[in-house]
Motif scaffolding. Structure first.
Motif, PDB file in Angstrom:
ATOM      1  N   ASP A  23       0.835  -1.188   0.000  1.00 29.99           N
ATOM      2  CA  ASP A  23       0.000   0.000   0.000  1.00 29.99           C
ATOM      3  C   ASP A  23       0.878   1.249   0.000  1.00 29.99           C
ATOM      4  O   ASP A  23       2.067   1.208   0.340  1.00 29.99           O
ATOM      5  N   GLY A  24       0.279   2.383  -0.368  1.00 26.86           N
ATOM      6  CA  GLY A  24       1.016   3.631  -0.435  1.00 26.86           C
ATOM      7  C   GLY A  24       1.577   3.837  -1.828  1.00 26.86           C
ATOM      8  O   GLY A  24       1.155   3.206  -2.804  1.00 26.86           O
ATOM      9  N   MET A  25       2.574   4.726  -1.944  1.00 31.84           N
ATOM     10  CA  MET A  25       3.165   5.045  -3.240  1.00 31.84           C
ATOM     11  C   MET A  25       4.438   4.214  -3.431  1.00 31.84           C
ATOM     12  O   MET A  25       5.312   4.194  -2.560  1.00 31.84           O
ATOM     13  N   THR A  26       4.500   3.534  -4.566  1.00 32.19           N
ATOM     14  CA  THR A  26       5.681   2.748  -4.920  1.00 32.19           C
ATOM     15  C   THR A  26       6.319   3.382  -6.152  1.00 32.19           C
ATOM     16  O   THR A  26       5.648   3.560  -7.187  1.00 32.19           O
ATOM     17  N   ALA A  27       7.588   3.742  -6.069  1.00 36.26           N
ATOM     18  CA  ALA A  27       8.316   4.319  -7.202  1.00 36.26           C
ATOM     19  C   ALA A  27       9.162   3.224  -7.840  1.00 36.26           C
ATOM     20  O   ALA A  27       9.837   2.465  -7.139  1.00 36.26           O
ATOM     21  N   ILE A  28       9.112   3.146  -9.162  1.00 34.36           N
ATOM     22  CA  ILE A  28       9.934   2.198  -9.917  1.00 34.36           C
ATOM     23  C   ILE A  28      10.892   3.035 -10.751  1.00 34.36           C
ATOM     24  O   ILE A  28      10.477   3.734 -11.698  1.00 34.36           O
ATOM     25  N   VAL A  29      12.177   2.987 -10.411  1.00 28.21           N
ATOM     26  CA  VAL A  29      13.173   3.907 -10.963  1.00 28.21           C
ATOM     27  C   VAL A  29      14.263   3.097 -11.637  1.00 28.21           C
ATOM     28  O   VAL A  29      14.678   2.044 -11.140  1.00 28.21           O
ATOM     29  N   LEU A 777      11.620   0.687  -5.994  1.00 29.95           N
ATOM     30  CA  LEU A 777      12.268  -0.448  -6.632  1.00 29.95           C
ATOM     31  C   LEU A 777      13.221   0.091  -7.690  1.00 29.95           C
ATOM     32  O   LEU A 777      12.819   0.918  -8.532  1.00 29.95           O
ATOM     33  N   PHE A 778      14.488  -0.333  -7.642  1.00 32.53           N
ATOM     34  CA  PHE A 778      15.505   0.162  -8.560  1.00 32.53           C
ATOM     35  C   PHE A 778      15.797  -0.910  -9.605  1.00 32.53           C
ATOM     36  O   PHE A 778      16.117  -2.056  -9.269  1.00 32.53           O
ATOM     37  N   VAL A 789      17.460  -6.517 -13.677  1.00 32.68           N
ATOM     38  CA  VAL A 789      17.685  -6.886 -12.281  1.00 32.68           C
ATOM     39  C   VAL A 789      16.924  -5.877 -11.410  1.00 32.68           C
ATOM     40  O   VAL A 789      17.016  -4.662 -11.629  1.00 32.68           O
ATOM     41  N   VAL A 790      16.130  -6.364 -10.436  1.00 30.43           N
ATOM     42  CA  VAL A 790      15.345  -5.508  -9.541  1.00 30.43           C
ATOM     43  C   VAL A 790      15.945  -5.578  -8.143  1.00 30.43           C
ATOM     44  O   VAL A 790      16.164  -6.668  -7.605  1.00 30.43           O
ATOM     45  N   LYS A 791      16.190  -4.372  -7.546  1.00 29.64           N
ATOM     46  CA  LYS A 791      16.766  -4.315  -6.195  1.00 29.64           C
ATOM     47  C   LYS A 791      16.019  -3.260  -5.385  1.00 29.64           C
ATOM     48  O   LYS A 791      15.344  -2.391  -5.935  1.00 29.64           O
ATOM     49  N   ASP A 792      16.170  -3.352  -4.055  1.00 28.53           N
ATOM     50  CA  ASP A 792      15.561  -2.367  -3.162  1.00 28.53           C
ATOM     51  C   ASP A 792      16.439  -1.139  -2.970  1.00 28.53           C
ATOM     52  O   ASP A 792      15.997  -0.140  -2.379  1.00 28.53           O
ATOM     53  N   ALA A 793      17.688  -1.208  -3.411  1.00 33.44           N
ATOM     54  CA  ALA A 793      18.612  -0.079  -3.265  1.00 33.44           C
ATOM     55  C   ALA A 793      19.351   0.098  -4.586  1.00 33.44           C
ATOM     56  O   ALA A 793      19.622  -0.880  -5.291  1.00 33.44           O
TER      57      ALA A 793
END
Length: 806
Positions: A23-29, A777-778, A789-793
């Motif tokens: 929930d909330g705002m998720t940014a995919i960068v 999500l970076f 590749v997806v990472k949290d940082a």
């Protein structure tokens, strides 16, 4: 609607990506080409099957034979669903804890079920809750008319139109039914007159029925009176027929008795004759036995003579066979069999050696052929990969994503060139190795020569063995013949000795002459010898016939007495009684027919009355139904008009509601530079600045900020009207064309939107997005095999100067 998780397998540059949404705002960068927008595409693909370009292009470039699949878990109205799509298949599954229930399968059925569940199709979804990259424009439908219709559908007003259409259809059905009911409507006064006439006719037919019943009762009395004489007449006629049968049987028995008396006299004469002929017959039997004995002695005498002759002939043949046996040659069979066995073993050994040499040669050729095929296939594949990669390099593109390649790909290209050369060299070496094996090897040539020599030697030994076998067979055959002839000679001598007997031909002639004289008397005796027995049987039959005749005579007297008791003197009197009954029965049938006709007339009159009564009742019911149907038609006409009025009123409220909500949003998004958004009938926007000046949307930044405000306003309206909020907002690069000030305002507004949407997914290359998001999500690209590749940082966040809008 709320997203729970998304799994991508070999979907574009995502080889294996699993995302968990909160929930909330998720940014995919991420940087350009890392597959950010592909995530939104995967969501639409799982729900609606929508992709950019051709469906065949979505497969990961290096996936090989691995399947492509996207699995989306989402929540609607408190229930979790799993939508799966990939490689020509799709399914929708309901998730309840650990339980899974597949609701529907197949591409078409799955998409239809999801559209009913969300109450949106892909076009409506991307025009409201999901703003695509370079597709922010508001209501991008084919025509202005379709804009209005689609907005009404998304807000649920389509149900009002459908209700009005349904009321119109039902009014048409009632009007058609009314027309049918009014056709052929009868006259009630005429029907009442017909009913009175039918009642009078029923009364008249009931009177006729009463007369017919009276006549029927009288006829039944006459029939009852005629029944008793007719029954006695029937009994008299039966007795008369039985009396005639008894008379006929008596005549037959009288004739039979006469024949039996003649048979008794005949058999008595023959019995006396048999007593006189019996001695002569006995002498014939004795003479016949002597003739048989003499004939047997004659046959034994002839056999004795034939046996003596056979013994003499057998002795001569035996001497000839013994001389022939002594003259036959002999061979050393043991030595010949040993030579044949040794030659056979030599052939078998040579053949085994030759077969092993041949198998080794064929195995070597097969291995060389397989190695050549494999090497040529690998060389072709390596050449093709090199050509494809070289062409992409010339174009400056990466084979996986179509983006600009980096310096690392030159190393990969050189590796492909080296691999292609090595594969070509291996193919040439395999071809030379295969060519060297086409001629027979020395081991096989030597084995073939030894096998031919062994076979020639074996043939010679076999010929010598066959000659020796023929000689041995001739000796065995001659020996067997000698032994057989010796046995035959012995048997012939024994037969001659056993058949020796004394025989007198004149005695046989005399006995045969006596037999001929006695034969006539013997033959006559055999014809009459059973006369005594036959005479006794004839007397027994005669006695039985006489007893049966006496019984018939007594039976005839009894029948005469019984006929006299019935009161009829002759057949005519009995026939007259029977005819009286027949006349009474005929009259009864006439009376019954008249009664039946009267019954039918009464029933027909009653049916007519009942039919007219039903017609009157049906007429009244139809008139009532006509009134009811007319009322329902008027009601549906009124409902349809009111529904159309309601739909027009609701549609008229769409633009003011959108304008009010969008104006509030754009005021915040532009820091009060633009205060109001005006929409014309085709939903084209005009913005009003803070000083009250109206202007058309000109720049790309203004167009994007207006479209974003309208989209957010439309999303709020949809959630409000559905009563089941979507609770989801997806924004893919929505502020790439905005200046820094407006972008900061948009991000501030996104923070404010958290209270309106449970989930907001923002896809952007703008660094500042991370500052307002609850989760980030970076995304990056693996430099070796080019997958996402997806990472949290972040590994190293790029600057805005290094990135471009996807």
């Amino acid at each position: 609607m709320k997203l729970i998780s998304l799994k991508l397998e070999n979907f574009r540059q995502h080889k294996s990506t699993h995302l968990e949404f909160r929930d909330g705002m998720t940014a995919i960068v991420g940087a350009n080409g890392t597959g950010k927008s592909t995530i939104v595409e995967a969501i639409r693909y799982a729900l609606f099957g929508a992709v950019r370009g051709n469906l065949k292009d979505v497969k990961f470039y290096w996936a090989g034979r691995n399947r492509t699949r996207v699995t989306l878990v989402f929540e609607v109205a408190g229930r979790r669903w799993e939508a799966m799509r990939g490689d020509g298949d799709a399914s929708l599954t309901l998730l309840d804890g650990d339980q899974r229930q597949t609701v529907v399968t197949g591409i078409r059925d799955t998409q239809a079920r999801i559209e009913r569940l969300l109450r949106l199709n892909d076009e409506q979804f991307t025009n409201s809750f999901c703003a695509l990259q370079k597709g922010l424009s508001f209501l991008t439908f084919a025509s202005n008319r379709k804009r209005q219709d689609e907005v009404g559908r998304m807000l649920g007003y389509e149900r009002v139109r459908l209700a009005a259409a349904l009321a119109g259809e039902r009014r048409k059905l009632r009007d058609a039914e009314l027309k049918v009911l009014q056709e052929g409507l009868g006259n009630p006064e005429l029907l009442k007159a017909d009913l009175e006439d039918a009642k009078k006719e029923r009364t008249a037919r009931q009177s006729e029925l009463k007369d017919a019943l009276t006549q029927l009762a009288q006829t039944e009395k006459v029939l009852a009176a005629a029944a008793e004489p007719a029954q006695r007449a029937e009994a008299w006629i039966k007795l008369e027929a039985e009396r005639q049968e008894v008379s006929a049987q008596g005549r037959v028995l009288a004739n039979t008795a006469a024949r039996d008396e003649e048979e008794v006299k005949k058999r008595e004469t023959e019995s006396n004759e048999a007593a006189k002929l019996k001695p002569e017959a006995e002498r014939y039997e004795a003479c016949e036995q002597r003739v048989q004995s003499l004939k047997l002695d004659e046959q034994r005498h002839l056999s004795h003579l034939a046996a003596l002759k056979s013994a003499t002939e057998a002795e001569g043949r035996l001497k000839e066979a013994e001389a022939a046996l002594a003259s036959l040659p002999r061979s050393d069979e043991n030595a010949i069999r040993k030579a044949v066995a040794e030659a056979t073993a030599r052939v078998a050994t040579a053949r085994n050696i030759q077969l092993r040499a041949m198998a080794d040669w064929e195995r070597a050729k097969s291995d060389a052929r397989a190695a050549l095929t494999k090497a040529e296939t690998e060389a072709k594949a390596a050449t093709k990969r090199l050509a494809e990669a070289d062409e992409l390099v010339k174009q400056g593109k990466c084979p996986q994503c179509g983006q600009t390649i980096g310096a690392d790909f030159r190393t990969a290209l050189e590796a492909l060139e080296s691999g292609a050369k090595a594969a070509a060299q291996a193919a040439e070496e395999a071809k030379a190795a295969f060519a060297s094996l086409q001629g027979a090897p020395p081991a096989l040539v030597s084995a073939n020569e030894e096998l031919r020599a062994a076979e020639v030697h074996h043939t010679a030994c076999q010929a010598a063995s066959e000659a020796a076998q023929k000689q041995h067979a001739a000796v065995v055959q001659a020996t067997t013949r000698v032994e057989g002839l010796r046995d035959a000679l012995t048997k012939a001598r024994q037969a001659a000795e056993t058949t020796r007997v004394a025989f007198d031909p004149s005695a046989l002639e005399q006995a045969q002459a006596d037999l001929g004289k006695l034969r006539p008397a013997r033959d006559r005796y055999f014809r009459v010898k059973d006369a005594s027995q036959l005479m006794a049987q004839a007397k027994e039959r005669l006695q039985k016939t006489q007893s049966a005749f006496e019984a018939l005579r007594q039976r005839a007297g009894d029948l005469d007495r019984r006929m006299s008791e019935l009161g009829f003197g002759n057949r005519d009197e009995a026939d007259a009684a029977r005819q009286g009954l027949q006349r009474a029965e005929s009259e009864l049938k006439v009376a019954q027919a008249q009664k039946q006709m009267a019954d039918q007339a009464v029933k027909a009159a009653e049916d007519r009355r009942a039919r007219i009564q039903r017609q009157i009742e049906e007429l009244e019911a139809r008139r009532a139904r006509i009134a009811e149907t007319q009322m329902e038609s008027n009601l549906f006409r009124h409902v349809g008009r009111e529904m159309d009025t309601l739909r027009e009123a609701l549609n008229a409220r769409i633009r003011p509601d959108l304008e009010a909500r969008a104006s509030e949003l754009i005021n915040h998004l532009t820091n009060e530079r633009y205060s109001t958004i005006k929409l014309d009938e085709d939903f084209n926007a005009t913005i009003v600045e803070a000083d009250g000046t109206s202007k058309a949307v000109i720049s790309g930044g203004e167009e994007d900020i207006v479209a974003l405000a309208l989209r957010l306003a439309l999303s709020e309206l949809i959630q409000q009207n559905h009563g089941m909020p979507m609770s989801l907002l997806i924004l893919d690069e929505v502020y790439g064309s905005l200046d820094t000030e407006r972008r900061q305002s948009v991000m501030d507004q996104l923070t404010a939107l958290k209270s309106r949407f449970e989930q907001i997914i923002v896809i952007s290359h703008i660094e500042e997005t991370n500052q307002v998001a609850d989760h980030t999500l970076f995304l990056s690209r693996d430099e070796v095999d080019r997958h996402t590749v997806v990472k949290d940082a972040p590994d190293a966040m790029p600057t805005i100067l290094d990135l471009a809008v996807e």
